[in-house]
Design a protein around this motif. Structure first.
Motif, PDB file in Angstrom:
ATOM      1  N   THR A  80       0.811  -1.225   0.000  1.00  0.00           N
ATOM      2  CA  THR A  80       0.000   0.000   0.000  1.00  0.00           C
ATOM      3  C   THR A  80       0.846   1.278   0.000  1.00  0.00           C
ATOM      4  N   LEU A  81       2.140   1.167   0.341  1.00  0.00           N
ATOM      5  CA  LEU A  81       2.959   2.357   0.563  1.00  0.00           C
ATOM      6  C   LEU A  81       3.115   3.267  -0.655  1.00  0.00           C
ATOM      7  N   PRO A  82       3.228   2.733  -1.883  1.00  0.00           N
ATOM      8  CA  PRO A  82       3.335   3.651  -3.021  1.00  0.00           C
ATOM      9  C   PRO A  82       2.123   4.558  -3.188  1.00  0.00           C
ATOM     10  N   TRP A  83       0.999   4.179  -2.589  1.00  0.00           N
ATOM     11  CA  TRP A  83      -0.190   5.028  -2.642  1.00  0.00           C
ATOM     12  C   TRP A  83      -0.174   6.070  -1.522  1.00  0.00           C
ATOM     13  N   VAL A  84       0.729   5.918  -0.567  1.00  0.00           N
ATOM     14  CA  VAL A  84       0.937   6.924   0.472  1.00  0.00           C
ATOM     15  C   VAL A  84       1.880   7.999  -0.034  1.00  0.00           C
ATOM     16  N   ARG A  85       3.034   7.573  -0.570  1.00  0.00           N
ATOM     17  CA  ARG A  85       4.024   8.457  -1.180  1.00  0.00           C
ATOM     18  C   ARG A  85       4.626   7.719  -2.357  1.00  0.00           C
ATOM     19  N   PHE A  86       4.680   8.354  -3.527  1.00  0.00           N
ATOM     20  CA  PHE A  86       5.116   7.654  -4.733  1.00  0.00           C
ATOM     21  C   PHE A  86       6.558   7.155  -4.616  1.00  0.00           C
ATOM     22  N   GLU A  87       7.427   7.876  -3.861  1.00  0.00           N
ATOM     23  CA  GLU A  87       8.824   7.468  -3.762  1.00  0.00           C
ATOM     24  C   GLU A  87       8.991   6.168  -2.979  1.00  0.00           C
ATOM     25  N   PHE A  89       7.694   3.472  -3.659  1.00  0.00           N
ATOM     26  CA  PHE A  89       7.688   2.344  -4.600  1.00  0.00           C
ATOM     27  C   PHE A  89       9.024   1.604  -4.546  1.00  0.00           C
ATOM     28  N   ILE A  90      10.111   2.350  -4.355  1.00  0.00           N
ATOM     29  CA  ILE A  90      11.446   1.732  -4.297  1.00  0.00           C
ATOM     30  C   ILE A  90      11.519   0.767  -3.123  1.00  0.00           C
ATOM     31  N   PHE A  91      11.044   1.212  -1.967  1.00  0.00           N
ATOM     32  CA  PHE A  91      11.071   0.359  -0.773  1.00  0.00           C
ATOM     33  C   PHE A  91      10.213  -0.882  -0.982  1.00  0.00           C
ATOM     34  N   SER A  92       9.006  -0.701  -1.502  1.00  0.00           N
ATOM     35  CA  SER A  92       8.109  -1.847  -1.711  1.00  0.00           C
ATOM     36  C   SER A  92       8.719  -2.857  -2.674  1.00  0.00           C
TER      37      SER A  92
END
Length: 271
Positions: A80-87, A89-92
């Motif tokens: 869900t994190l890329p929908w919190v902050r687009f950056e 996406f790298i972590f996910s």
């Protein structure tokens, strides 16, 4: 709302300490101290920055994966994190790749895909188009009118300087010994280094619609905090200081300390 944001941002402090303790750190409270006294995190938590929510999300994933040993739950949150902050996406993506190569955390790989799949299905129903993601792809195109491109410190002469606002002790990571890292911590190192280079280098070439402001790097704070704790462990254990790591730390400190902002640049910490 701001009071709630302060409470939410403070949750990262005990969670990062629990992660460090589960990893067997000799100084499990040090990552919590580094996170708590980060300038951008300290001020961002009280000002309602969504980037701080991203830090809480990253820390929650680490907590579920390491401290609670719940890889499926960690994967679901990570997805869900890329929908919190687009950056994020790298972590996910890094978490998914790590889970794919680690049999014990394989469930995290499956969990990472749950929300994106549900989101895709919901979008297909809403748009009545099974290929809606291809017709409406997510993007962050370069926008030369974006204030970040004339307010942020972008350029080789400012390279890494904004990291001092993430944590002033970031240079200590230069003394990190790779042979002391677990597989999970190596994943954190790849993520932290890769994301840091991406945030500082890509804007120089007009790639993406973001700058080098500290708030774009703060999501790496939990990773840097855990790695910094590992870096100082040998010294805490009484190991004799070696010249190589010490010189590396001093060199990075000198580089960061001699970065000078141009007179035309305005650098509010939260921009």
């Amino acid at each position: 709302t701001l009071y709630a944001h302060v409470v939410i941002s403070s949750l990262s402090v005990p969670m990062i300490a629990a992660v460090a303790r589960s990893l067997g750190d000799r100084l499990p409270n040090l990552p919590a101290i580094v996170l708590m006294f980060s300038p951008i995190y300290f001020f961002g938590g009280a000002s309602g920055l969504s980037n701080i929510d991203g830090v809480v999300g990253v820390t929650l994933v680490l907590y579920l994966l390491i401290a609670r040993q719940s890889p499926l739950a960690a994967g679901i949150v990570s997805g869900t994190l890329p929908w919190v902050r687009f950056e994020l996406f790298i972590f996910s993506a890094i978490v998914a790749l790590y889970a794919l190569t680690s049999p014990r955390e394989r469930a995290a790989f499956l969990g990472t895909g749950i929300f994106p799949v549900l989101y895709t299905i919901a979008g297909a129903v809403y748009h009545q188009d099974a290929l809606w993601l291809l017709h409406f792809p997510p993007s962050a195109p370069f926008d030369p009118t974006n204030p970040v491109f004339f307010r942020d410190l972008i350029g080789w002469e400012f390279f890494l300087e904004p990291m001092l606002a993430v944590t002033p002790v970031v240079a200590t990571v230069a003394a990190l010994k790779l042979d002391r890292l677990h597989g999970f911590e190596r994943m954190l190192l790849i993520y932290a280094v890769g994301a840091t280079l991406g945030v500082h280098v890509l804007p120089m070439f007009g790639i993406g619609n973001f700058g080098a402001s500290p708030r774009y790097s703060v999501h790496m704070l939990p990773a840097w905090a855990l790695l910094l704790a590992r870096a100082v462990e040998p010294w805490w254990e009484g190991e004799r200081l070696k010249v190589g790591p010490l010189l590396a730390v001093l060199a990075l400190v000198a580089w960061l300390a001699t970065r000078q902002p141009a007179s035309r640049v305005v650098v509010p910490i939260l921009l």
